[in-house]
Write an enzyme that holds these catalytic residues in place. Structure first.
Site, PDB file in Angstrom:
ATOM      1  N   GLY A  87       0.812  -1.205   0.000  1.00 39.54           N
ATOM      2  CA  GLY A  87       0.000   0.000   0.000  1.00 39.54           C
ATOM      3  C   GLY A  87       0.846   1.256   0.000  1.00 39.54           C
ATOM      4  CD  GLU A  88       3.348   2.378   3.704  1.00 39.30           C
ATOM      5  OE1 GLU A  88       4.402   2.948   3.350  1.00 39.30           O
ATOM      6  OE2 GLU A  88       3.306   1.561   4.630  1.00 39.30           O
ATOM      7  N   GLY A  89       0.748   3.886  -1.628  1.00 41.72           N
ATOM      8  CA  GLY A  89       1.062   4.477  -2.916  1.00 41.72           C
ATOM      9  C   GLY A  89       2.239   3.844  -3.628  1.00 41.72           C
TER      10      GLY A  89
END
Length: 375
Positions: A319-321
């Site tokens: 996640g987290e971009g």
């Protein structure tokens, strides 16, 4: 605030420009289709920029919305409830995957605290000054936000989109920093797609065991019961089973489309916000790309509903971009190829056309002889 008003504000990327880009692509020295999906990306960027040839992506930005979710108290996440602060701190310190990649790609990273559950003094003023509230409610038994907080969060996202557009950002990589966010995202997607909890519940970015997955399914099921009565109002839906970070991301996506600023979506959380935004403004998804497949079943469901095909599938679940940022070089490559590959000289085009006509004449003559001999 009525999110449906965005439907009148958002236009699709310029179709005439896209046709011009397609015609230019046919004149390039590299045969059409030889570059695969890069051709489509270049034409999409041309339409978004209203420019032929396409301009390079020179000022991209990673924007991460951060928030804690009360539902994490049920043990539905691989991380402890209320630990989003640790994710934010790691990103700020350059010790998370997305910050490493952003540094390597020379892309600025912006973190917006919409609802992190920590003392505001622990984070920089630039991060925490936008906070709507400290954490979001436990969506299986209570609303995530009040109606006023939901509107503040959406307006926060809109303001961030305006700031980015005004500063010259020409493409945004959108992600989240959250604990419990995938549970809220799965609930939103299940509600909007009319599916059951078990169909959309995954194991999150940090991974969970079977017992935690069962708890997560039960939480999504209970939250769904609360979501279904408010499906007619997207803002109320976000207040009921969303969260400050999800509401802010939804506002960001809608205002980015108004400002004609393309966005690359990351995982299930950004996909859920995009699905809510699509419900409000059906043209908005034309401004977004799906960066990657996260492995979350809810993300697949949402992207299918929006007809968005992910650019990458590398099994990245952090996640987290991170996965969306990995797709940025692909988008930049598409822009460079579309802009910098030379066009065929006019005499080459004539020779090619003559050869094609000659081949067609020969083929028709042969076909005619074959028919006669067959008779």
């Amino acid at each position: 605030m009525n999110l449906d008003d965005f439907s009148d504000l958002i236009e699709r990327p310029d179709g005439g420009v896209r046709r011009d880009a397609e015609e230019r692509r046919e004149r390039l020295t590299v045969p059409p289709g030889a570059l695969g999906r890069l051709d489509e990306l270049g034409e999409w960027l041309s339409a978004a920029q209203q420019s032929v040839p396409v301009k390079p992506v020179e000022q991209p930005r990673v924007v991460l919305f951060a928030g804690d979710h009360g539902v994490a108290e049920l043990g539905v996440s691989g991380r402890p409830a209320g630990s989003t602060y640790d994710l934010v701190r790691a990103a700020l310190d350059g010790a998370s995957p997305v910050s490493v990649l952003a540094r390597r790609f020379s892309v600025p990273l912006r973190i917006v605290d919409a609802g992190v559950d920590c003392d505001p003094e622990l984070l920089p003023e630039s991060v925490v000054r936008h906070r709507v509230r400290r954490g979001s409610g436990r969506i299986d038994i209570e609303d995530a936000l009040t109606a006023e907080e939901a509107e503040r969060a959406v307006r926060l996202g809109m303001a961030i989109a305006d700031e980015e557009a005004d500063s010259g950002t020409d493409l945004v990589v959108l992600g989240d920093l959250s604990v419990g966010g995938t549970t809220a995202a799965a609930t939103l997607i299940a509600a909007l797609c009319g599916t059951d909890a078990s169909v959309v519940t995954g194991r999150g970015g940090a991974g969970i065991d079977d017992l935690a997955w069962m708890r997560k399914c039960a939480a999504v099921r209970d939250a769904l019961r609360r979501a279904r009565p408010v499906l007619g109002d997207q803002l109320e839906l976000l207040a009921t089973v969303g969260g400050a970070d999800l509401a802010a991301m939804t506002g960001f996506l809608l205002q980015s489309a108004v400002r004609r600023m393309p966005v690359i979506l990351d995982g299930v959380v950004s996909a859920a916000c995009a699905l809510v935004a699509q419900r409000a403004a059906f043209r908005a998804p034309d401004w977004w790309l799906a960066g990657q497949v996260s492995g979350e079943p809810a993300q697949t469901k949402a992207l299918d509903r929006m007809a968005l095909t992910p650019l990458l599938d590398h099994g990245i679940t952090v996640g987290e971009g991170t996965g969306a940022l990995l797709s940025l070089p692909l988008v930049r490559a598409a822009a460079a190829l579309a802009a910098e590959l030379p066009e065929r000289a006019p005499d080459e085009e004539t020779d090619t056309d003559d050869a094609a006509e000659g081949a067609a004449d020969t083929g028709s003559g042969t076909g005619g002889d074959d028919v006669k001999s067959g008779v």
